[in-house]
Design a protein around this motif. Structure first.
Motif, PDB file in Angstrom:
ATOM      1  N   ARG A  10     -72.271 -38.495  60.745  1.00 26.68           N
ATOM      2  CA  ARG A  10     -72.460 -38.837  59.330  1.00 26.68           C
ATOM      3  C   ARG A  10     -73.194 -37.724  58.594  1.00 26.68           C
ATOM      4  O   ARG A  10     -73.820 -36.859  59.196  1.00 26.68           O
ATOM      5  CB  ARG A  10     -73.235 -40.138  59.198  1.00 26.68           C
ATOM      6  CG  ARG A  10     -74.647 -40.075  59.745  1.00 26.68           C
ATOM      7  CD  ARG A  10     -75.388 -41.398  59.608  1.00 26.68           C
ATOM      8  NE  ARG A  10     -76.766 -41.294  60.060  1.00 26.68           N
ATOM      9  CZ  ARG A  10     -77.155 -41.427  61.312  1.00 26.68           C
ATOM     10  NH1 ARG A  10     -76.260 -41.659  62.261  1.00 26.68           N
ATOM     11  NH2 ARG A  10     -78.438 -41.318  61.639  1.00 26.68           N
ATOM     12  N   ILE A  11     -73.132 -37.775  57.282  1.00 26.48           N
ATOM     13  CA  ILE A  11     -73.806 -36.787  56.427  1.00 26.48           C
ATOM     14  C   ILE A  11     -75.293 -37.098  56.348  1.00 26.48           C
ATOM     15  O   ILE A  11     -75.703 -38.258  56.214  1.00 26.48           O
ATOM     16  CB  ILE A  11     -73.189 -36.783  55.009  1.00 26.48           C
ATOM     17  CG1 ILE A  11     -71.797 -36.148  55.037  1.00 26.48           C
ATOM     18  CG2 ILE A  11     -74.081 -36.037  54.018  1.00 26.48           C
ATOM     19  CD1 ILE A  11     -71.098 -36.119  53.686  1.00 26.48           C
ATOM     20  N   ASN A  12     -76.121 -36.058  56.451  1.00 25.22           N
ATOM     21  CA  ASN A  12     -77.567 -36.174  56.241  1.00 25.22           C
ATOM     22  C   ASN A  12     -77.821 -36.087  54.744  1.00 25.22           C
ATOM     23  O   ASN A  12     -77.717 -35.017  54.149  1.00 25.22           O
ATOM     24  CB  ASN A  12     -78.289 -35.045  56.989  1.00 25.22           C
ATOM     25  CG  ASN A  12     -79.798 -35.158  56.909  1.00 25.22           C
ATOM     26  OD1 ASN A  12     -80.353 -35.618  55.909  1.00 25.22           O
ATOM     27  ND2 ASN A  12     -80.481 -34.717  57.961  1.00 25.22           N
ATOM     28  N   TRP A  13     -78.142 -37.214  54.121  1.00 25.17           N
ATOM     29  CA  TRP A  13     -78.231 -37.258  52.667  1.00 25.17           C
ATOM     30  C   TRP A  13     -79.399 -36.442  52.134  1.00 25.17           C
ATOM     31  O   TRP A  13     -79.311 -35.887  51.030  1.00 25.17           O
ATOM     32  CB  TRP A  13     -78.332 -38.717  52.187  1.00 25.17           C
ATOM     33  CG  TRP A  13     -77.079 -39.475  52.480  1.00 25.17           C
ATOM     34  CD1 TRP A  13     -76.862 -40.362  53.505  1.00 25.17           C
ATOM     35  CD2 TRP A  13     -75.841 -39.370  51.770  1.00 25.17           C
ATOM     36  NE1 TRP A  13     -75.571 -40.829  53.480  1.00 25.17           N
ATOM     37  CE2 TRP A  13     -74.918 -40.241  52.417  1.00 25.17           C
ATOM     38  CE3 TRP A  13     -75.421 -38.647  50.658  1.00 25.17           C
ATOM     39  CZ2 TRP A  13     -73.602 -40.390  51.978  1.00 25.17           C
ATOM     40  CZ3 TRP A  13     -74.122 -38.791  50.223  1.00 25.17           C
ATOM     41  CH2 TRP A  13     -73.218 -39.656  50.871  1.00 25.17           C
ATOM     42  N   GLU A  14     -80.473 -36.355  52.884  1.00 24.99           N
ATOM     43  CA  GLU A  14     -81.598 -35.518  52.447  1.00 24.99           C
ATOM     44  C   GLU A  14     -81.180 -34.053  52.376  1.00 24.99           C
ATOM     45  O   GLU A  14     -81.474 -33.354  51.400  1.00 24.99           O
ATOM     46  CB  GLU A  14     -82.786 -35.695  53.394  1.00 24.99           C
ATOM     47  CG  GLU A  14     -83.480 -37.031  53.287  1.00 24.99           C
ATOM     48  CD  GLU A  14     -84.687 -37.115  54.208  1.00 24.99           C
ATOM     49  OE1 GLU A  14     -84.629 -36.540  55.325  1.00 24.99           O
ATOM     50  OE2 GLU A  14     -85.686 -37.740  53.816  1.00 24.99           O
ATOM     51  N   LEU A  15     -80.483 -33.595  53.422  1.00 22.19           N
ATOM     52  CA  LEU A  15     -79.999 -32.212  53.428  1.00 22.19           C
ATOM     53  C   LEU A  15     -78.968 -31.984  52.335  1.00 22.19           C
ATOM     54  O   LEU A  15     -78.931 -30.919  51.709  1.00 22.19           O
ATOM     55  CB  LEU A  15     -79.394 -31.863  54.788  1.00 22.19           C
ATOM     56  CG  LEU A  15     -80.341 -31.414  55.903  1.00 22.19           C
ATOM     57  CD1 LEU A  15     -79.542 -30.986  57.121  1.00 22.19           C
ATOM     58  CD2 LEU A  15     -81.253 -30.287  55.449  1.00 22.19           C
ATOM     59  N   MET A  16     -78.116 -32.974  52.079  1.00 21.71           N
ATOM     60  CA  MET A  16     -77.099 -32.825  51.053  1.00 21.71           C
ATOM     61  C   MET A  16     -77.737 -32.651  49.673  1.00 21.71           C
ATOM     62  O   MET A  16     -77.283 -31.841  48.857  1.00 21.71           O
ATOM     63  CB  MET A  16     -76.158 -34.021  51.044  1.00 21.71           C
ATOM     64  CG  MET A  16     -74.895 -33.782  50.219  1.00 21.71           C
ATOM     65  SD  MET A  16     -73.979 -35.278  49.833  1.00 21.71           S
ATOM     66  CE  MET A  16     -74.987 -35.949  48.516  1.00 21.71           C
ATOM     67  N   LEU A  17     -78.802 -33.389  49.401  1.00 22.56           N
ATOM     68  CA  LEU A  17     -79.501 -33.250  48.122  1.00 22.56           C
ATOM     69  C   LEU A  17     -80.172 -31.882  48.014  1.00 22.56           C
ATOM     70  O   LEU A  17     -80.175 -31.267  46.946  1.00 22.56           O
ATOM     71  CB  LEU A  17     -80.534 -34.373  47.967  1.00 22.56           C
ATOM     72  CG  LEU A  17     -79.968 -35.782  47.789  1.00 22.56           C
ATOM     73  CD1 LEU A  17     -81.091 -36.818  47.771  1.00 22.56           C
ATOM     74  CD2 LEU A  17     -79.157 -35.878  46.492  1.00 22.56           C
TER      75      LEU A  17
END
Length: 628
Positions: A250-257
């Motif tokens: 899954r995508i790491n949302w913290e890193l994506m931001l």
């Protein structure tokens, strides 16, 4: 005695008539990408350089090209682009790995036979042709694939390099806490094997192998399985790494931001062109030096710093006989000098026509290599402190690449007094070091794309739209790198797309085309028209013989000694992963032969006639220009 620069009237108006009859001659001699005759008198241009060195105007259908507000803007932009993370995390490691101070011998030798000649060639070519990385190769239209190859490489670089900034930005945010999250083992991402202090000294005696050490109730035998909290933070929290490339997760949302924030920052640094970029780099290129000096002062006062520095510079003369030492020196120079990416050409294209780019090349080379050597003292003073704290040899804490930036350094700052302050300072420096390299890389890519569209495609917000599309496309690709399998994707791009092999291949052909297709003497004359004097003949000798041999020699060594890609020396990439990697590499390397064959088959006449097209303007060089 040096040949004097030829007068501005050396280019014949007959050349204009020749290009009408044979389009392949367009720009192969003197017509710049902006429609002016850069080799001599003005034909359809709007202005001429005050020295009479060449036309700097623009022809019909083309916008007048921007120039730097001050020449120092160009210097700082080149410093910001070429001086980056590789100087801080790769050079010191290679230096200690390859014999300490003795590594400087092959390094400096290859600087003068490879680094500076190609660095100067790319800047001078952009300044002479007033064009980005694609249109500069109008000097030899059959080899315009060189421009497309550099665009592919710099696009891949822009795509994956931003991830280092994303991780740095993430660490910077996490530094603003009373206790650094990677310094303890009581976090949700830690495992039972996490151990803050290893107590290696208690286990140095083999007879004590089963004695319990520390407060963790572990035996010496258990230490082999123990893991540092910084490694667990990196792998379990930041990367949350999966078991392999085939498990994206899954995508790491913290890193994506964080990724989104960095791309937005890059966009607003680049969208208005060199007028704004040239100002921003004054801060992003100079502030890291301030931080490096602060870290050095702090580092040399730490216990164990002397041992670390001596480990860095102590010469091991036996290393000079190893081929790998010379290969490492060559690849490091091509990486740190940012050669073959086309961005230096784009930066040079915004210079005034009579700027002394020859002097600039030596100044920038000195700054680049000097920064690398200086960074080594900063890095190894802190690594010496780490080794003393852990009771191990410096070689056990010295790492390269992300391992140094996101494992060794965070560990070091966690051991310092007021750790969050030093952590924030270091990662802010890391962010700035990479940021200027990133937005100058994007600038080079966008410049090359926009140069393909002349003034008739003018749109008020053409540049802003082009930068936005570039950033958005890279961001979409980067989403694959903020997943649980993202590190495997990142390594594929890093190992293949902008690897030593692709840069060496690109640099080899740049020298061959300029020296043997366009003509080394001819290009030296063009440089003389710009700067008012002929450079030392050493440059011509390097372009013609020495540098191509160095590039091809290192390239072949890489090919012969190729090893499959691994992660942490444990995970071996599957065969289809290597196929993807080679596709990334060949996507740029094949641009040159494919473009050459395409133009050969499209051109009219025999192979001999087509291959001699680039020589035709020579017959008219000494004729005078007549204007109606």
């Amino acid at each position: 005695m040096e040949k004097p620069a030829r007068p501005a009237s050396s280019c014949s108006v007959v050349l204009v008539e020749e290009t009408k009859r044979n389009p392949l001659l367009l720009s192969s001699g003197f017509a710049t990408a902006n429609g002016s005759l850069a080799g001599g008198g003005v034909a359809g241009g709007t202005g001429q350089d005050k020295r009479g060195g060449g036309a700097i105007g623009t022809g019909p259908g083309y916008q007048e090209r921007e120039t730097w507000t001050r020449q120092m803007d160009f210097i700082m932009s080149c410093v910001g682009f070429a001086v980056g993370l590789g100087n801080v995390w790769r050079f010191p490691y290679l230096c200690y790995k390859n014999g300490g101070g003795v590594f400087l011998i092959p390094y400096l030798l290859i600087v003068f036979v490879g680094g500076i000649p190609i660095f100067f060639l790319e800047i001078a070519l952009g300044q002479f042709m007033k064009a980005g990385s694609i249109n500069v190769w109008n000097i030899a239209p059959l080899f315009k694939g060189l421009g497309y190859a550099s665009m592919v490489i710099v696009f891949f670089c822009n795509t994956y390099y931003i991830m280092v900034l994303t991780w740095g930005f993430y660490y910077l945010i996490k530094s603003f806490s009373s206790a650094l999250p990677w310094s303890t083992c009581d976090n949700e991402w830690n495992t039972p094997n996490c151990l803050e202090t290893f107590h290696h000294l208690h286990c140095s005696n083999a007879s004590l192998a089963n004695v319990t050490v520390g407060g963790a109730n572990l035996t010496c035998a258990d230490l082999a399985d123990a893991r540092s909290p910084i490694i667990e933070f990196w792998e379990n929290k930041v990367l949350n790494i999966s078991s392999g490339l085939d498990q994206p997760g899954r995508i790491n949302w913290e890193l994506m931001l964080c990724l989104m924030a960095v791309w937005v920052l890059v966009y607003f640094c680049v969208w208005k062109g060199v007028k704004s970029t040239g100002k921003i780099v004054y801060f992003t290129a100079t502030f890291p030096y301030v931080v490096l000096i602060i870290l050095l002062v702090r580092g040399v006062t730490l216990p164990g710093a002397y041992n670390g520095i001596m480990y860095y510079i102590k010469p091991d003369w036996s290393k000079l006989g190893e081929a790998q030492v010379w290969i490492d020196a060559g690849t490091q120079i091509f990486f740190s000098y940012a050669i073959g990416l086309g961005a230096l050409t784009a930066l040079g294209s915004y210079n005034r026509f009579n700027n002394d780019c020859y002097k600039d090349a030596f100044v920038l080379a000195l700054i680049n290599s000097g920064t690398s050597f200086f960074s080594g003292f900063v890095v190894f003073s802190i690594l010496g402190f780490m080794a003393a704290e852990q009771g191990v040899d410096v070689s056990q804490v010295a790492e390269s690449g992300p391992g140094l930036a996101f494992i060794a350094y965070p560990k070091a700052v966690s051991l310092m007094p007021v750790a969050p302050l030093w952590a924030a300072l270091f990662f802010f420096m890391l962010l700035l070091l990479g940021l200027d390299s990133q937005f100058v890389g994007v600038e080079g890519f966008v410049t090359g794309i926009l140069d393909l569209f002349p003034g008739k495609y003018y749109h008020r917000y053409k540049r802003e739209i082009a930068v936005a599309i570039c950033c958005l496309l890279c961001f979409i690709i980067d989403l694959s790198m903020v997943t649980q399998g993202g590190m495997y994707v990142f390594q594929l791009f890093d190992y293949y797309s902008a690897s030593g092999m692709t840069l060496l291949w690109q640099s080899f052909w740049e020298c061959i085309v300029v020296a043997w297709v366009y003509g080394a003497d001819r290009f030296m004359d063009d440089v003389a028209r710009m700067i008012g004097y002929r450079p030392f003949p050493w440059m011509k000798w390097c372009w013609s013989f020495i540098t191509p041999c160095v590039c091809m020699g290192i390239f072949l060594f890489h090919l012969v000694n190729y090893k499959p890609l691994t992660y942490n020396t444990v995970y071996v990439y599957p065969w289809w992963g290597e196929v993807i990697g080679w596709c990334l590499a060949l996507s740029s390397m094949l641009c040159i032969p494919v473009s050459l064959l395409y133009k050969f088959f499209r051109a009219k006449g025999t192979i001999k006639e087509v291959s001699q097209d680039g020589e035709e303007p020579r017959k008219h060089e000494n004729s005078s220009v007549t204007e109606d």
